[in-house]
Design an enzyme around this catalytic site. Sequence first.
Site, short mmCIF file in Angstrom:
data_model
loop_
_atom_site.label_atom_id
_atom_site.label_comp_id
_atom_site.label_asym_id
_atom_site.label_seq_id
_atom_site.Cartn_x
_atom_site.Cartn_y
_atom_site.Cartn_z
N SER A 152 -35.15 -24.22 -14.72
CA SER A 152 -34.73 -23.61 -15.98
C SER A 152 -33.73 -24.51 -16.70
CB SER A 152 -34.07 -22.26 -15.66
OG SER A 152 -33.39 -21.77 -16.78
N TYR A 177 -27.95 -16.51 -10.98
CA TYR A 177 -29.32 -16.95 -11.28
C TYR A 177 -29.35 -18.45 -11.52
CZ TYR A 177 -33.57 -17.99 -13.78
OH TYR A 177 -34.76 -18.59 -14.18
N LYS A 181 -31.05 -21.65 -9.21
CA LYS A 181 -32.00 -22.68 -9.67
C LYS A 181 -31.44 -24.07 -9.39
CE LYS A 181 -35.33 -20.16 -11.15
NZ LYS A 181 -36.63 -20.17 -10.50
P1 NAD Z 1 -41.71 -12.76 -13.42
O1 NAD Z 1 -40.70 -11.84 -12.86
O2 NAD Z 1 -42.70 -12.22 -14.36
O3 NAD Z 1 -42.49 -13.49 -12.23
C1 NAD Z 1 -41.89 -13.73 -10.97
C2 NAD Z 1 -42.83 -13.19 -9.91
O4 NAD Z 1 -42.28 -13.43 -8.62
C3 NAD Z 1 -43.05 -11.68 -10.03
O5 NAD Z 1 -44.43 -11.41 -10.00
C4 NAD Z 1 -42.34 -11.11 -8.81
O6 NAD Z 1 -42.98 -9.94 -8.35
C5 NAD Z 1 -42.45 -12.26 -7.83
N1 NAD Z 1 -41.40 -12.30 -6.82
C6 NAD Z 1 -40.06 -12.17 -7.00
N2 NAD Z 1 -39.44 -12.29 -5.82
C7 NAD Z 1 -40.39 -12.52 -4.87
C8 NAD Z 1 -40.37 -12.72 -3.48
N3 NAD Z 1 -39.22 -12.71 -2.79
N4 NAD Z 1 -41.54 -12.92 -2.83
C9 NAD Z 1 -42.71 -12.92 -3.51
N5 NAD Z 1 -42.79 -12.71 -4.83
C10 NAD Z 1 -41.64 -12.53 -5.51
O7 NAD Z 1 -40.93 -13.98 -14.08
P2 NAD Z 1 -41.48 -15.18 -14.97
O8 NAD Z 1 -40.87 -15.07 -16.30
O9 NAD Z 1 -42.94 -15.32 -14.83
O10 NAD Z 1 -40.75 -16.38 -14.23
C11 NAD Z 1 -41.40 -17.15 -13.25
C12 NAD Z 1 -40.44 -18.20 -12.73
O11 NAD Z 1 -40.01 -19.01 -13.83
C13 NAD Z 1 -39.17 -17.63 -12.11
O12 NAD Z 1 -38.82 -18.42 -10.99
C14 NAD Z 1 -38.14 -17.78 -13.20
O13 NAD Z 1 -36.83 -17.91 -12.69
C15 NAD Z 1 -38.60 -19.06 -13.87
N6 NAD Z 1 -38.16 -19.17 -15.27
C16 NAD Z 1 -38.48 -18.18 -16.14
C17 NAD Z 1 -38.06 -18.28 -17.46
C18 NAD Z 1 -38.36 -17.19 -18.46
O14 NAD Z 1 -37.72 -17.16 -19.51
N7 NAD Z 1 -39.32 -16.30 -18.20
C19 NAD Z 1 -37.33 -19.38 -17.88
C20 NAD Z 1 -37.03 -20.39 -16.96
C21 NAD Z 1 -37.46 -20.27 -15.64
C1 WQD Z 2 -32.41 -15.47 -26.84
C2 WQD Z 2 -31.42 -15.26 -27.97
C3 WQD Z 2 -29.55 -13.84 -27.41
C4 WQD Z 2 -31.82 -10.17 -26.89
C5 WQD Z 2 -32.70 -16.40 -20.92
C6 WQD Z 2 -32.04 -16.93 -19.67
C7 WQD Z 2 -32.52 -18.32 -19.39
C8 WQD Z 2 -34.04 -18.35 -19.36
C9 WQD Z 2 -34.65 -17.72 -20.57
C10 WQD Z 2 -34.72 -18.11 -17.10
C11 WQD Z 2 -29.97 -15.31 -27.49
C12 WQD Z 2 -30.41 -13.24 -28.49
C13 WQD Z 2 -31.46 -11.47 -27.13
C14 WQD Z 2 -31.43 -9.18 -27.83
C15 WQD Z 2 -30.37 -10.88 -29.16
N1 WQD Z 2 -34.56 -17.64 -18.25
N2 WQD Z 2 -30.76 -11.83 -28.24
N3 WQD Z 2 -30.72 -9.59 -28.93
O1 WQD Z 2 -30.58 -15.92 -23.11
O2 WQD Z 2 -31.69 -17.88 -24.26
O3 WQD Z 2 -32.35 -17.26 -21.99
O4 WQD Z 2 -34.11 -16.42 -20.77
O5 WQD Z 2 -34.44 -19.19 -16.67
O6 WQD Z 2 -31.96 -18.71 -18.19
O7 WQD Z 2 -30.63 -16.92 -19.87
O8 WQD Z 2 -33.01 -15.80 -23.83
O9 WQD Z 2 -34.41 -14.11 -24.94
O10 WQD Z 2 -32.35 -13.35 -23.67
O11 WQD Z 2 -32.07 -14.59 -25.79
O12 WQD Z 2 -29.74 -11.19 -30.15
O13 WQD Z 2 -31.69 -7.98 -27.65
O14 WQD Z 2 -31.61 -13.95 -28.51
O15 WQD Z 2 -28.22 -13.64 -27.67
O16 WQD Z 2 -29.24 -15.93 -28.47
P1 WQD Z 2 -31.77 -16.72 -23.34
P2 WQD Z 2 -33.02 -14.37 -24.51
#
Ligand code: NAD
Ligand code: WQD
Length: 365
Positions: A152, A177, A181
Amino acid sequence: MRTYLCFINYAVFCIYLNLSPKWLGVFLKNILVTGGAGFIGSHTVLCLLNGGFNVSVVDNLCNSSFESITRVESISKKTVVRHCIDITDDVALANLFQSGSFDVVVHFAGLKAVGESVSKPVEYYNSNVYGTLCLLRQMIDFDVKKLVFSSSATVYGEDAPTPYVETLPRGVTVNPYASSKAMSERLFEDFCIAQPDMSVSLLRYFNPIGAHSSGLIGENPLGVPNNLMPFMAQVAAGTRERLSVFGGDYPTPDGTCRRDYLHVMDLADGHVKALASLETPGCKVFNFGTGNPHSVLEMIHAFESVTGCVIPYDIVGRRNGDLAEFWADPTKAKNELDWVATRSVEEMIIDTWNWQILNPKGYEI
Ligand code: NAD
Ligand code: WQD
């Protein structure tokens, strides 16, 4: 003569598949996708199937359901092997590795809500760090040497200059979190030093949004969404009354935070391209973003103009821990993986909205 014929066959096959020869080195292999039933995982499974890979998914379903995989199968007309296993369950994981023969692991499984991680640090380190260790242990025991990891942009920390570029050091992380990572990244780096034939690609995602254009798969937040796009879609659909815009006094052009939103299908395609990077050993890092930031107000106005919906909103106080703005320098992924995010913000919104109206209750039927 025989070599010559082989070469011709190889070239014809490449043209037929519309793939460059380098791609064939990673073609038709068995991929284990952890967390594959989740948002990014399910879209990536679809791209992997479309790329000709055999896919097995392991997921404990704590934030998803296998309905996503059933829908992926219906889009792709291909099958996926499912295992409902927690990655911290060493015995179940060992049995899984024993029963299958995996060439690559794509590791998404983990918990991802920043706010929740502050109140549940043990759960977050357990799933995200200990779970990653358990997985790595099985990979060692069963001689699986290639892995792609969902990292991330949050690992750049609070003080990194924008745009974020991979040569920057990891910053100071300020919630469990983000720390989980950063720790996992470090774990993979150390491991690759100890095992020089191991290849790991750490993919640092920025802000993935959107859904598959079929509207069959998308983001399925349980409860109140934390993230901007699913919350806004629920306001547009009338499930929630108003959107709170967190902060209007940031040092940005319109006072609201700016982020690098990218389409989940671009991100999913990027994982397929990242498989090519595993052909050379070592630990590599890639940013996955567009390089173009958008403010919260820009996203609201774009949503209104694309969908015709009105998004009632209030500008409220800042959310704890939010940075004013950050975005990716995506040059390395372009140069080394031939990956560029091509889908516009409008497409991200159209696909989110399509998914929202077709599935007002997510995967709940
Ligand atoms: P998500 O929650 O939709 O997917 C994660 C999946 O992992 C889920 O299906 C959950 O059931 C499964 N899971 C969680 N813990 C587990 C465990 N202990 N054993 C087996 N399965 C488990 O989330 P996502 O948005 O698809 O994110 C996927 C990955 O990408 C995550 O590692 C997240 O941290 C990373 N990521 C997501 C974002 C984002 O904004 N969505 C941004 C950066 C990184
Ligand atoms: C985006 C912008 C909020 C909700 C998060 C994690 C990051 C990554 C992606 C995993 C921000 C604003 C949001 C609302 C708002 N995940 N906002 N009203 O915070 O950039 O990133 O998700 O790795 O680690 O921190 O994403 O979609 O929550 O917010 O104004 O109800 O929208 O303040 O500026 P963020 P977000």
